[in-house]
Design a protein around this motif. Structure first.
Motif, PDB file in Angstrom:
ATOM      1  N   GLY A  77      11.672 -47.104  30.951  1.00 46.66           N
ATOM      2  CA  GLY A  77      10.223 -47.288  31.008  1.00 46.66           C
ATOM      3  C   GLY A  77       9.441 -45.991  30.877  1.00 46.66           C
ATOM      4  O   GLY A  77       8.517 -45.890  30.066  1.00 46.66           O
ATOM      5  N   GLY A  78       9.821 -44.990  31.658  1.00 42.82           N
ATOM      6  CA  GLY A  78       9.077 -43.738  31.696  1.00 42.82           C
ATOM      7  C   GLY A  78       8.935 -43.052  30.349  1.00 42.82           C
ATOM      8  O   GLY A  78       7.977 -42.308  30.131  1.00 42.82           O
ATOM      9  N   VAL A 119       6.030 -34.658  30.570  1.00 43.95           N
ATOM     10  CA  VAL A 119       5.244 -35.069  31.733  1.00 43.95           C
ATOM     11  C   VAL A 119       5.764 -34.447  33.038  1.00 43.95           C
ATOM     12  O   VAL A 119       5.407 -34.901  34.123  1.00 43.95           O
ATOM     13  CB  VAL A 119       5.200 -36.612  31.856  1.00 43.95           C
ATOM     14  N   TYR A 130       8.042 -44.359  27.674  1.00 43.18           N
ATOM     15  CA  TYR A 130       6.933 -44.960  26.935  1.00 43.18           C
ATOM     16  C   TYR A 130       5.597 -44.519  27.522  1.00 43.18           C
ATOM     17  O   TYR A 130       4.687 -44.118  26.783  1.00 43.18           O
ATOM     18  CB  TYR A 130       7.110 -46.483  26.871  1.00 43.18           C
ATOM     19  N   ALA A 131       5.481 -44.567  28.865  1.00 46.08           N
ATOM     20  CA  ALA A 131       4.224 -44.142  29.491  1.00 46.08           C
ATOM     21  C   ALA A 131       3.866 -42.719  29.077  1.00 46.08           C
ATOM     22  O   ALA A 131       2.699 -42.407  28.853  1.00 46.08           O
ATOM     23  CB  ALA A 131       4.337 -44.238  31.011  1.00 46.08           C
ATOM     24  N   GLY A 132       4.867 -41.863  28.952  1.00 52.90           N
ATOM     25  CA  GLY A 132       4.619 -40.472  28.582  1.00 52.90           C
ATOM     26  C   GLY A 132       4.049 -40.302  27.189  1.00 52.90           C
ATOM     27  O   GLY A 132       3.482 -39.255  26.853  1.00 52.90           O
ATOM     28  N   HIS A 178       7.811 -52.362  32.401  1.00 55.47           N
ATOM     29  CA  HIS A 178       8.342 -52.078  31.069  1.00 55.47           C
ATOM     30  C   HIS A 178       8.147 -50.635  30.652  1.00 55.47           C
ATOM     31  O   HIS A 178       9.030 -50.042  30.041  1.00 55.47           O
ATOM     32  CB  HIS A 178       7.686 -53.024  30.057  1.00 55.47           C
ATOM     33  N   TYR A 179       6.976 -50.066  30.977  1.00 57.12           N
ATOM     34  CA  TYR A 179       6.643 -48.777  30.375  1.00 57.12           C
ATOM     35  C   TYR A 179       6.471 -47.650  31.373  1.00 57.12           C
ATOM     36  O   TYR A 179       5.995 -46.578  31.013  1.00 57.12           O
ATOM     37  CB  TYR A 179       5.418 -48.943  29.464  1.00 57.12           C
ATOM     38  N   GLY A 180       6.851 -47.894  32.620  1.00 59.96           N
ATOM     39  CA  GLY A 180       6.858 -46.801  33.604  1.00 59.96           C
ATOM     40  C   GLY A 180       5.513 -46.118  33.792  1.00 59.96           C
ATOM     41  O   GLY A 180       5.461 -44.947  34.155  1.00 59.96           O
TER      42      GLY A 180
END
Ligand SMILES: Cc1ncc(COP(=O)(O)O)c(C=O)c1O
Ligand SMILES: Cc1ncc(COP(=O)(O)O)c(C=O)c1O
Lengths: 356, 356
Positions: free
Chosen positions: A198-199, B192, A201-203, B67-69
């Protein structure tokens, strides 16, 4: 309403939502089918999966998913052919990759039968939700996340594996313009870039927003150390055609080993298209754009299949790609979707039928 | 049972759990207080926060956090002094850092008053939960996560900001042995790492498990490109004492700008301890361990305060640190906790009283 299908307990919804859905006008991933598969990890093992009505998940505020991003996922599609038979594409590869991702994120690996039988059962129960229209499919989202509690920064003791599905249309509409990133990065050497975590994608969201503000739809990530080598896009691997050669970067611990990517490589090779899997520098791509040898660029991934790139930005300059008549992108996209949707034979054994 | 305190709506629990808690025997972060602060982002803005009973959160399976943290958090502590006055330590720095993290993760930034007034109100309502014993405190966990739905890999349209609290004892018991990592990494240039983003933590679990199997408690991360420079630990910045000089690496986009770290630097400088903020190579630390000039190593972070390191592993060799009588670690820990708990004056203006 309980039943046992393929050894899996099925609890059916009392009221289907399917009549509310306009199947001729589907967006991507925002309409959800009636059921989902749920499987809990607790007391040191994965418990038997169940198909249940699609429903909210209730979690303690200290559940580790909220704090430590301990989650992995997959993306797959199911297709219905003209005879209403249901097909998956290389599903075992998704299963294996899910476990590769899980391992890197310290999430317990799933048994193959829970994944495969769970998936088949879910698709049988919700087979009405698989679109038939060209360009549409049932997008399948298997995911695993830390549901165990506590503020200590350590792996959870409980997890949930869920498969939810969404009848979906195209991911992108039309060609995209991309920005070759020179400041931000997606992943580190020795990091989790090769995992569908997941992480990762957020980044990407913030740098992608900045790119969108400049008029691009996607970022092309480069290596975090020199920004000289092309890695991949947000949810796609990248191919470049220089003259008649198709080039894509090698996978590494920074890059997702895409199933579309490796299928494209095999398909292209089988058709005699010269393919090179090697480091691809931005410098080379820019030089090829300038001298006219850069013919095509495209992204490859399950959601978008093959997504042609109209042009790219690099260090405040914009480069346009030519408008060709016969593109590798269009040809390979047709080849792969014809195999996926059972319109042609399947020389590589990629199709997987979900029998009802 | 509704009330308005500091302009914030408060819904009190009907049955407090406090009598079930053994305050003389607290672990870290696994007992939760009666209430929490909840604040929702929707329709393009943060809605008014509320204090409500600590309770499960219900989310759609497609909520983007799964899903995307897309999540960020903070870690703070509240202390009670001998007169039952309640103190925070540099809370505005946590607020600012939360917004720095949020921005990088494409999460909407919070207004200062929602954070600060929400926090104060929560602590007033649950002031009984703040431990008084030496070494214990109320650990405070503000966090923000994507609660909006959809399988499209893009920022959510809804978020939740929550503050939950947990009366807690020590994070580590005793000194730790650490492994200087040579294969895995925590963060990328342009990534990040400087944000307190959930995904940064999950990525550390597996390498930390491997280190634990080898007999270490923590990993010391090095830069992902050369693995030659010491960056930080899982949830602590790292200090090294060579002869009488205290050295810590500079912050960067890969390293969290720790509040404990910068406080330690200021405290040490004010006492005439020579402090150097500069790149610190593993090579230098190993050489100092070999020639006896390496006197101390310790981690610094809110949860563990100052955590002395007994020894480290590097490339299959183990290095022990000397057992000194008067350590910087012990001295600085006492200085900082005395300030935090109002046992001494506060020359830097770090303490922040939560008046009731
Ligand atoms: C980061 C990333 N790269 C590439 C891909 C393409 O992989 P696949 O073809 O297996 O869908 C995806 C999407 O799945 C992805 O998330
Ligand atoms: C990665 C990381 N480094 C350092 C720290 C120390 O920061 P602080 O002193 O602000 O708690 C933390 C914990 O908060 C952290 O998570």
């Amino acid at each position: 309403m309980n039943a046992i299908i393929n050894d899996i307990e099925v609890i059916k919804t009392k009221s289907s939502k399917i009549s509310e859905v306009d199947f001729s006008n589907l967006k991507f991933g925002n309409t959800f089918s009636d059921h989902m598969l749920v499987c809990d990890y607790k007391n040191g093992k994965w418990q038997a999966p169940k198909v249940v009505p699609y429903q909210p998940i209730s979690l303690d505020p200290s559940a580790k998913i909220f704090h430590y991003g301990q989650s992995v996922f997959e993306g797959m599609k199911a297709y219905k052919d003209a005879n209403e038979n249901v097909w998956l594409f290389r599903p075992l590869d998704n299963f294996k990759r899910l476990n590769i991702s899980s391992k890197r994120l310290a999430i317990p690996e799933l048994p193959e039968n829970y994944f495969m039988d769970g998936l088949k059962t879910l698709l049988q129960v919700d087979s009405n939700w698989i679109p038939k229209d060209e360009g549409s499919s049932l997008y399948i989202r298997p995911f695993v996340f830390a549901s165990g509690n506590g503020f200590h920064a350590s792996p959870a003791d409980e997890y949930k594996f869920i498969i939810a599905t969404a009848p979906s249309g195209a991911y992108f509409s039309g060609k995209v313009r991309v920005l070759i990133e020179q400041k931000y990065s997606r992943s580190a050497n020795g990091g989790v870039g090769f995992a569908k975590a997941g992480g990762n994608y957020a980044g990407q969201f913030y740098p992608t927003q900045l790119a969108v503000e400049k008029g691009y739809q996607q970022v092309i990530w480069t290596d975090d150390n020199t920004h000289e080598y092309i890695e991949e896009a947000g949810a796609m691997n990248i191919f470049v055609r220089i003259n008649d050669t198709l080039i894509t970067g090698p996978t590494s611990d920074r890059i997702l080993d895409g199933i579309t990517r490796k299928s494209i490589i095999q398909l292209a090779e089988s058709e005699g298209i010269p393919v090179e899997v090697r480091k691809l520098s931005v410098h080379e791509v820019v030089a090829a754009a300038k001298d006219g040898s850069l013919k095509e660029m495209f992204g490859a991934g399950t959601a978008a299949v093959i997504s042609p790139i109209a042009g790219f930005g690099y260090k405040d300059e914009d480069y346009d790609l030519p408008e060709l008549e016969d593109t590798y992108a269009a040809h390979l996209k047709k080849r792969i979707t014809d195999i996926q949707t059972n319109k042609t034979d399947d020389p590589f054994g990629w199709r997987y039928e979900v029998k009802s």
